[in-house]
Design an enzyme around this catalytic site. Sequence first.
Site, PDB file in Angstrom:
ATOM      1  N   ASN A   1      -5.617   2.595  10.692  1.00  0.00           N
ATOM      2  CA  ASN A   1      -6.323   2.836  11.700  1.00  0.00           C
ATOM      3  C   ASN A   1      -7.659   2.128  11.973  1.00  0.00           C
ATOM      4  OD1 ASN A   1      -5.292   5.031  13.154  1.00  0.00           O
ATOM      5  ND2 ASN A   1      -6.094   6.551  11.650  1.00  0.00           N
TER       6      ASN A   1
ATOM      7  N   HIS B   1      -6.041   7.329  21.564  1.00  0.00           N
ATOM      8  CA  HIS B   1      -4.940   8.692  21.228  1.00  0.00           C
ATOM      9  C   HIS B   1      -5.822   9.625  20.359  1.00  0.00           C
ATOM     10  CE1 HIS B   1      -2.601  10.504  17.944  1.00  0.00           C
ATOM     11  NE2 HIS B   1      -1.678  10.481  18.814  1.00  0.00           N
ATOM     12  N   ASN B   2      -6.451   9.150  19.601  1.00  0.00           N
ATOM     13  CA  ASN B   2      -7.288   9.795  18.494  1.00  0.00           C
ATOM     14  C   ASN B   2      -8.376  10.445  19.108  1.00  0.00           C
ATOM     15  OD1 ASN B   2      -5.384   8.838  16.572  1.00  0.00           O
ATOM     16  ND2 ASN B   2      -6.919   8.948  15.151  1.00  0.00           N
TER      17      ASN B   2
ATOM     18  N   GLU C   1      -6.872  13.606  20.691  1.00  0.00           N
ATOM     19  CA  GLU C   1      -6.598  14.223  19.907  1.00  0.00           C
ATOM     20  C   GLU C   1      -7.802  15.010  19.409  1.00  0.00           C
ATOM     21  OE1 GLU C   1      -4.778  12.427  16.341  1.00  0.00           O
ATOM     22  OE2 GLU C   1      -6.217  13.447  14.961  1.00  0.00           O
TER      23      GLU C   1
ATOM     24  N   VAL D   1      -3.092   0.072   3.843  1.00  0.00           N
ATOM     25  CA  VAL D   1      -4.146   0.395   2.996  1.00  0.00           C
ATOM     26  C   VAL D   1      -5.481   0.784   3.776  1.00  0.00           C
ATOM     27  CG1 VAL D   1      -3.331  -1.456   1.263  1.00  0.00           C
ATOM     28  CG2 VAL D   1      -5.256  -2.092   2.840  1.00  0.00           C
TER      29      VAL D   1
ATOM     30  N   LYS E   1      -4.280   3.344  19.901  1.00  0.00           N
ATOM     31  CA  LYS E   1      -4.226   4.395  18.975  1.00  0.00           C
ATOM     32  C   LYS E   1      -5.749   5.169  18.910  1.00  0.00           C
ATOM     33  CE  LYS E   1      -3.029   6.593  15.152  1.00  0.00           C
ATOM     34  NZ  LYS E   1      -4.041   7.431  14.717  1.00  0.00           N
TER      35      LYS E   1
ATOM     36  N   GLY F   1       0.824  -1.248  -0.127  1.00  0.00           N
ATOM     37  CA  GLY F   1       0.185  -0.003  -0.016  1.00  0.00           C
ATOM     38  C   GLY F   1       1.068   1.118  -0.003  1.00  0.00           C
TER      39      GLY F   1
HETATM   40  C1  6PG Z   1      -2.308  10.431  13.574  1.00  0.00           C
HETATM   41  C2  6PG Z   1      -3.775  10.806  13.183  1.00  0.00           C
HETATM   42  C3  6PG Z   1      -4.374  10.404  11.950  1.00  0.00           C
HETATM   43  C4  6PG Z   1      -5.895  10.449  12.031  1.00  0.00           C
HETATM   44  C5  6PG Z   1      -6.102  11.167  10.316  1.00  0.00           C
HETATM   45  C6  6PG Z   1      -7.577  11.420  10.342  1.00  0.00           C
HETATM   46  O1  6PG Z   1      -2.216   9.925  14.608  1.00  0.00           O
HETATM   47  O2  6PG Z   1      -1.525  10.592  12.797  1.00  0.00           O
HETATM   48  O3  6PG Z   1      -4.560  10.701  14.348  1.00  0.00           O
HETATM   49  O4  6PG Z   1      -4.297   8.923  12.185  1.00  0.00           O
HETATM   50  O5  6PG Z   1      -6.674   9.487  12.035  1.00  0.00           O
HETATM   51  O6  6PG Z   1      -5.521  12.212  10.318  1.00  0.00           O
HETATM   52  O7  6PG Z   1      -7.912  12.146  11.301  1.00  0.00           O
HETATM   53  P1  6PG Z   1      -9.746  12.475  11.358  1.00  0.00           P
HETATM   54  O8  6PG Z   1     -10.310  11.369  12.246  1.00  0.00           O
HETATM   55  O9  6PG Z   1      -9.721  13.700  12.185  1.00  0.00           O
HETATM   56  O10 6PG Z   1     -10.304  12.317  10.035  1.00  0.00           O
END
Ligand code: 6PG
Length: 483
Positions: free
Chosen positions: A107, A190-191, A194, A79, A187, A14
């Site tokens: 993800n 983590h998001n 974020e 991918v 992860k 990918g």
């Molecule tokens: C990271 C980011 C990344 C994120 C994308 C889309 O840790 O590098 O969190 O994985 O998922 O940038 O982010 P959105 O969920 O805001 O669309």
Amino acid sequence: MTDKNELAQIGVVGLAVMGSNLARNFARNGNTVAVYNRSPEKTHALIEAHGEEGNFVPSETIEDFVASLERPRKAIIMVKAGKATDAVIDQLAEAMDDGDIIIDGGNALFTDTIRREKDVAARGKHFVGAGISGGEEGALNGPAIMPGGPKESWETLGPILESIAANVDGTPCVTHIGPDGAGHFVKMVHNGIEYADMQVIGEAYQLLRYGAGMEPAEIAEVFREWNSGDLDSYLIEITAEVLAQKDPETGAPLVDIIVDAAGQKGTGRWTAINGLELGVPITGIAESVFARALSSSTAQRSAAQEGQLPAGTIKALDVDKAEFIEDVRRALYAAKLIAYSQGFDEIKAGSEEFGWDVDPRDLATIWRGGCIIRAKFLDRIRAAYDNNADLPALILDPYFKGELEDLIDPWRRVVVAATQLGLPAPVFASSLSYYDSLRAERLPAALIQGQRDFFGAHTFKRTDKPGTFHIEWSGDRSLIQTD
Ligand code: 6PG
């Protein structure tokens, strides 16, 4: 570029930007890298543009790609999450031998990873779900990596992942998180952190812009200053960049040209759903997901604006601008602390639920660099868990309690100001309510228990003696002990 006969230590399937950058990162760090993309144009483009950066072994079939890997083979899938990942896993599991390792660097939803790990293990191979954070730049120059999967896989994978991860004070921002879906779970959270972090930064911007009447360029300077103190972090740093950016076409502040409807690929939403399922009050994270959804409900918003929903009495800011800016900085620090504290609570609950034994110190350590939520205060978070790995809540660490002494009054003032200004502050406000709920002597849950007992005979506990009780609401209202 390498001759076809040399075997590769690692492979990437990918080759969109993230995959290509990861492959380049491996190659730049001395690894021979096998590369494959379903449409070969992307493979050719990578070799054409970056072939000289290191040793690449390109292939046009999965079979050739697998054959170009040294045993035990290690292939990272980069991918789109979902069906595309399942298809590649199936192809690799078919072509690989027992003991080889398939890594999903996308993800993925952690429950998919748990399922995949079982399926692939049944076919004699290892499966590792690895969260990779840092975006395209991180993939190229050093991401934070959160691999789950069997400990045995980590023994093989560890050194090569450490060779490409970000590094803080000599410590690579990668470690084995825990079995099966642990890496993707962490992860995901983590998001979620974020999202909350980005939302409350947006709320701080909104207050300075429309409360204090500051221009984006001026606010950019404030964020640049904040980035040299307690708020030192990647998201604060890039916020200053975005706010300072002019639109190349019109010269207007770029932030005024961008449509105010936030997208979301889903990881923050997953975090909120999982928090609800685990019964963890991740209020800031959930509010940030709702805020993105609301921002994108353009039809409803236009109707609300056209319909002129009454604003009530809007009270202009009546404090000194510099004092207000400092109040906002402190409130932002407090709300960020709550977001991280809630995120760590969710990770603790997930680790207990799924039996992963995730160590919060590991996360505080590897999140200090490479990832999107990297922040100076992660050193403090690591120290907090070093002092007490079983902290009931991160904000109950003595250092952070001390910080909150200094933050709580400005935080309250900022939530009042937002309310009086008629400016939305869902994360500032919900985080403050979370904080006040946590420290409250009594909560309205007592009344809720009474209401539930009234209409559903759901019973309640008493404060003065053990047992379960019910009032005969429709009868003589006598007290009955049910056990
Ligand atoms: C990271 C980011 C990344 C994120 C994308 C889309 O840790 O590098 O969190 O994985 O998922 O940038 O982010 P959105 O969920 O805001 O669309």
